[in-house]
Design an enzyme around this catalytic site. Structure first.
Site, short mmCIF file in Angstrom:
data_model
loop_
_atom_site.label_atom_id
_atom_site.label_comp_id
_atom_site.label_asym_id
_atom_site.label_seq_id
_atom_site.Cartn_x
_atom_site.Cartn_y
_atom_site.Cartn_z
N ASP A 179 43.68 40.65 35.36
CA ASP A 179 45.17 41.58 36.10
C ASP A 179 45.07 42.91 36.23
O ASP A 179 45.40 43.07 35.57
CB ASP A 179 46.29 40.64 35.47
CG ASP A 179 47.48 41.33 36.36
OD1 ASP A 179 47.52 41.51 37.50
OD2 ASP A 179 48.64 41.01 35.45
N ASP A 410 46.38 43.65 43.85
CA ASP A 410 45.89 42.35 42.92
C ASP A 410 45.38 41.44 42.35
O ASP A 410 45.50 40.50 42.63
CB ASP A 410 47.86 42.31 41.93
CG ASP A 410 48.02 41.74 41.11
OD1 ASP A 410 47.79 41.80 39.82
OD2 ASP A 410 49.34 40.74 41.39
#
Length: 1026
Positions: A179, A410
């Site tokens: 992430d 992201d």
């Protein structure tokens, strides 16, 4: 006197005080202006975690590894698009499907955070049970990148995860979602309550099995965490209901493959560091049911794993790359769906160059600046368009689109969320392309219909505004904006095809668009936008790069000889060979009298070739070339051998030796062994070493002698401009031509040194024949890898049906260094004279020769043009065939001798240039608007003028002060003399008056003496002061 002097100084310094006040006001105005200007682009960062899973039913079915047959009615149902009706419209009040869709439609975690902070309803009906498949944080209530580590990524539920190994001596595997939108690493440990052990890939982490595990004490808590119950306890809460608590701990951590054999590989273990992470004790919500064990944050934060590895010398660069591809299923054993490189980037699987965009923030999320959005008809996964494609530009407010947090990349967000203000114009353009409105409703599609859906093109501001002189036409290179925006042809253009933004649900048998327009501020480019790209997160240089890539990672289909070499920071040298035997250094005359009782003292010289120079200078944990060569020495430690790495790609060891006269006679009889016995010693298995910092490459030919050692018989030295030579100074090699040569019908059984040398020679020969001159040498060709070439590698449905992967041929990925003929500066010469292991290049000492850079750009253009010529493969295969016939050596190219080989139809050649220099002037806040830029220029001009005026007035005031000080000193001297004369005259006057009156002292009138004595003094002083 004193008061007059003070008043005079006050009058002189009053202009200075006024100017200082003006200057202070200007600085205050400038700071306010800068704050107002920069605040439009800077984002407010807060801790966030990645998205969760897809639908629970899909996770459940995929976890059971069930197969999903394609429904028969797929090919019968046409694609239907419709606008989303307003749920408040009375005619849809009783429509369950519409109301259900709006209750469960996707909002990204950033949009939800924004709505929560601004008092906007998160969902229309307030149903939070399954409001989103994504997570967002609530406020906390409680306390030439060639050296890298490459590891596989596996596919999870909408996200990708990496395999990390924790603890020692026997590390435990943990699968963690990658992430880039957060910085914490956490996973459940033994004792965690209801933490999804039946859903996750691995059992809970057991600290008792690790000797290096350490629970942080209260005085060791990090990141502002408050100690509770003698532990550093912290928690994360998510608005969709997921929460977890963890304690801060530290243990040995490194990345590797999915099985224990990978973890035991020393090439991965050398990257292990002591790292702080969260040991989860409780969790709820989607964290319980996800496939991966936990999460690893990779944002631009000092506490992330890549940054810690870089700080501790394990990585050469503070950067990493993620390459995502999509597979149809998931498994607890792991389904490889891409790769991650730490400390560098691998371009071996890329089908285009890495195009960089600015990362417009220094810390936190990786943020790009989007300038335009386009919709292209006809589909396609590449940015390259044909004449049949229709491209429409979407009208948009660029400032609003990049507002708030900005446009972030992201990897932890499954879907892509764009700003809501562009939705209307996007739908207009979509209607013009497809004839129907854009919708996020599920639809049925055939494979052909899916491939014909429009491709979304997103233009991002380039890392450097300067045009690349080695590129004549940006339109022919994937990843560049080109003629879509003639003012910025070198901007990054990101292609998001329908195969990425359309998600297939095996439960419903339908596709659903995962491209949403729900963000009130900024946008989110999620993992589906990253698919099919090698994405480089270069925190070190403030940029984010994208390259189109297949992202294939499967070791079982890659021959051992063709796998990428070790890219660690350690220096690697070959086994030493005997260059000078002992008998050549002793005094043989001492044995003329056949004295067998004496020992002759001398030295032996053994030579090792540097195979990989590494970057170990200054890092105590890494292996330098001196240490690597010394480790291969078989001498007695008491001999005090001397190892020197000479900076020419070789390391020499001087060993003391001794021979008696009898042994000398035996040594003189040592002969080379017959050829049939040479294979026992493998002395001839010698290849070219690494290109060293002084641009030299060495190859040593050795043969086995009757004494059982390999003796050097011949040494070759050639020029080269790859490896350490290119990394030392980007001015030497300002451009690299990246090429991919694919040969269909030829199996990649083995890739050997002979194959690589034959490939390099053929390239040099073809370039020379085409241009009439030598454009580069064999030492300038760096073969990155040789891999099998699959037909239609991205066709997932075809791949799912096939048990065996069809290999169409093989492809060679190589880079050609373009050398700039420039004179080295004195600092370079001083640097080269230092010992190899202590060299640390200071880039500030290098001044690139612009004429040489321009000449190198023209040379790169010429090489690229020849590679793209239609007859290149014909010439290349003819040269290979001629070499095969002359040398009679069996290589991977032997299949080219087949008469059925057709180089025109059965080959693939891609080529593009790569600039090796990086612009240090990085704009961290996006492009300036024309009005703001004009105002900024006027402010700068006014600041310069006011500064000049302040300097002049200061000098003038200082000169006036000096003048008055000199004048005062002169006047004081004159006044003292005058005062003494006045006093003497007054005394004489008083004496004379007394005598004339004849009065006595005791009969004087009261007050008269005082009057007569003081009046002349007062008048004299008054005259003096006047």
């Amino acid at each position: 006197m004193t008061l007059s002097k003070i008043m005079s100084g006050r009058r002189r310094w009053t202009p200075i005080a006024v100017l200082l006040s003006i200057r202070f006001c200007q600085l205050l105005m400038r700071a306010s202006f800068a704050a107002a200007y920069l605040s439009k682009q800077m984002s407010i960062t807060f801790d966030l975690q990645p998205t969760g899973a897809l639908l629970y039913q899909r996770r459940y079915l995929l976890d059971k590894n069930e197969t999903f047959p394609i429904p028969e009615h797929w090919g019968q149902r046409p694609a239907v698009y419709a606008t989303i009706p307003d749920p408040d419209d009375p005619q849809y009040a009783e429509d369950y499907d519409i109301q259900h869709f709006h209750r469960h439609r996707h909002l990204s975690r950033y949009e939800l955070q924004y709505r929560q902070q601004n008092g906007i309803d998160l969902q229309l009906d307030g149903d939070w049970t399954n409001a989103s498949h994504h997570r967002w944080l609530l406020p906390k209530r409680a306390p030439s990148f060639q050296h890298y580590q490459a590891v596989p990524l596996s596919q999870g539920y909408g996200t990708h995860y990496a395999n990390l190994w924790i603890g020692s001596p026997h590390p435990q595997r943990k699968t963690l979602i990658v992430d880039t939108g957060s910085h914490y690493m956490a996973f459940p440990c033994v004792g965690c309550k209801n933490c999804g052990d039946s859903f996750h890939t691995d059992p809970y982490f057991d600290p008792r099995k690790s000797k290096t595990f350490h629970r942080l004490q209260c005085d060791e808590c990090r990141d502002g965490i408050i100690c509770q119950k003698d532990v550093c306890l912290f928690e994360q809460a998510y608005t969709e209901g997921s929460t977890w608590e963890a304690i801060q701990v530290r243990d040995r951590v490194f990345c590797s493959g999915s099985d224990a054999l990978d973890a035991a590989d020393p090439r991965h273990e050398r990257y292990a560091i002591d790292f702080m992470f969260g040991c989860q004790t409780t969790m709820s919500g989607l964290f319980v049911t996800q496939l991966a064990d936990g999460i690893i944050g990779m944002s631009a934060h000092p506490a992330t794993l890549p940054k810690q590895m870089f700080d501790k010398g394990k990585l050469e660069h503070n950067m990493f790359a993620l390459c995502y591809r999509r597979e149809l299923g998931t498994s607890k054993r792991g389904v490889h769906a891409g790769s991650m490189t730490l400390g560098g980037v691998s371009t071996s699987l890329d089908s285009g160059p890495i195009i960089y965009a600015q990362n417009i923030v220094k810390f936190g999320w990786f943020t790009v600046y989007v300038k335009n959005i386009y919709i292209r008809s006809g589909g396609g996964s590449s940015t390259l368009s044909s004449g049949s494609h229709k491209i429409l530009k979407v009208t948009m407010d660029v400032a609003a689109f990049n507002s708030g947090k900005g446009v972030i990349v992201d990897s932890g967000t499954t879907d892509t969320y764009l700003n809501q203000q562009v939705a209307k114009e996007f739908n207009k353009a979509w209607i013009k392309i497809t004839g129907s409105s854009y919708s996020n409703m599920p639809i049925s599609l055939t494979k052909e219909q899916l491939n014909m859906l429009p491709t979304i093109l997103i233009q991002c501001q380039a890392f450097s505004e300067a045009k690349d002189p080695s590129i004549e036409n940006y339109d022919g290179i994937p990843g560049y904006t080109g003629s879509l925006d003639p003012s910025s042809p070198n901007d990054l253009l990101l292609a998001i095809p329908a195969t990425s933004y359309m998600d297939f649900s095996p439960i419903t048998g339908r596709y659903m668009s995962r491209l949403y327009f729900t963000e009130s501020a900024g946008s989110v480019l999620g993992s589906n936008a990253m698919q099919g790209h090698n994405v480089v997160f270069d925190w070190e240089n403030g940029r984010v790069g994208f390259a189109e890539s297949s992202c294939t990672y499967d070791k079982k289909y890659v021959p051992e000889a063709s796998r990428e070499v070790d890219h660690s920071g350690d220096c690697v040298v070959s086994d030493p060979v005997l260059t000078r035997p002992c008998l050549e250094s002793v005094d043989k005359d001492l044995c003329e009298n056949n004295l067998t009782s004496i020992a002759l003292l001398g030295t032996e010289r053994w030579t090792s070739v540097v195979e990989h120079s590494g970057f170990a200078a200054g890092n105590q944990d890494s292996v330098t070339c001196n240490r690597a060569a010394a480790a291969l020495s078989h001498s007695d430690p008491r001999d005090h051998t001397v190892v020197r790495c000479l900076g020419e790609g070789i390391c020499e060891e001087e060993r003391p030796c001794q021979l008696t006269c009898a042994e000398l006679a035996q040594a003189m009889e040592v002969k080379p062994l017959p050829e049939d016995r040479q294979s026992q010693y493998r002395c001839e298995d010698r290849s070219w070493g690494a290109c060293d910092v002084n641009c030299k490459q060495v190859r040593i030919k050795a043969v086995a002698f009757s004494d059982g050692t390999c003796h050097e018989v011949h040494r070759e030295l050639r020029n080269c401009h790859i490896h350490a030579c290119a990394e030392f100074d980007s001015c030497r090699v300002p451009y690299v031509v990246h090429t991919v040569v694919g040969i269909r019908g030829a199996p990649l059984s083995t890739w050997t040194e002979e194959s690589q040398e034959m490939f390099s020679k053929a390239l040099v020969a073809v370039m020379k024949n085409k241009s009439g001159s030598i454009l580069f040498e064999e030492g300038d060709v760096n073969v990155l890898t040789a891999l099998p070439w699959y037909d239609d590698d991205n066709d997932l449905e075809r791949k799912a049906k096939q048990k065996e992967v069809e290999v169409a041929g093989f492809r060679i990925v190589a880079e050609i260094a373009v050398f700039a003929e420039a004179t080295q500066s004195q600092s370079d010469l001083e640097y080269l004279s230092q010992p190899l292991n202590y060299k640390e290049k200071n880039s500030a000492n290098v001044n690139c020769d612009h004429d040489a850079i321009f000449a190198a750009a023209k040379l790169a253009l010429q090489i690229k043009q020849i590679l793209r010529d239609d007859d290149f493969m014909v010439r290349f295969t003819e040269e290979i065939k001629r070499t095969l016939t002359d040398s009679n050596i069996g290589t991977v190219f032997t299949s080219l001798l087949n008469e059925n080989f057709r180089p025109y139809d059965d080959s693939l050649v891609l080529a593009w240039t790569i600039s090796t220099t990086i612009d240090d002037q990085i704009n961290m806040f996006g492009p300036q608007s024309p009005h703001m830029a004009t105002l900024y220029i006027l402010l700068r001009i006014s600041t310069i003028i006011s500064t000049m005026i302040l300097v002049v007035l200061t000098l003038w005031s200082a000169a006036i002060t000096c003048y008055h000080n000199v004048k005062w000193n002169v006047f004081s001297a004159h006044s003292s003399i005058a005062y003494q004369s006045v006093t003497a005259s007054e005394d004489a006057f008083f004496a004379e008056e007394q005598a004339m009156r004849g009065t006595s002292n005791n009969k004087s009138t009261p007050g008269f003496k005082s009057h007569k004595l003081t009046s002349p003094k007062k008048r004299a002083r008054a005259n003096f002061l006047s």
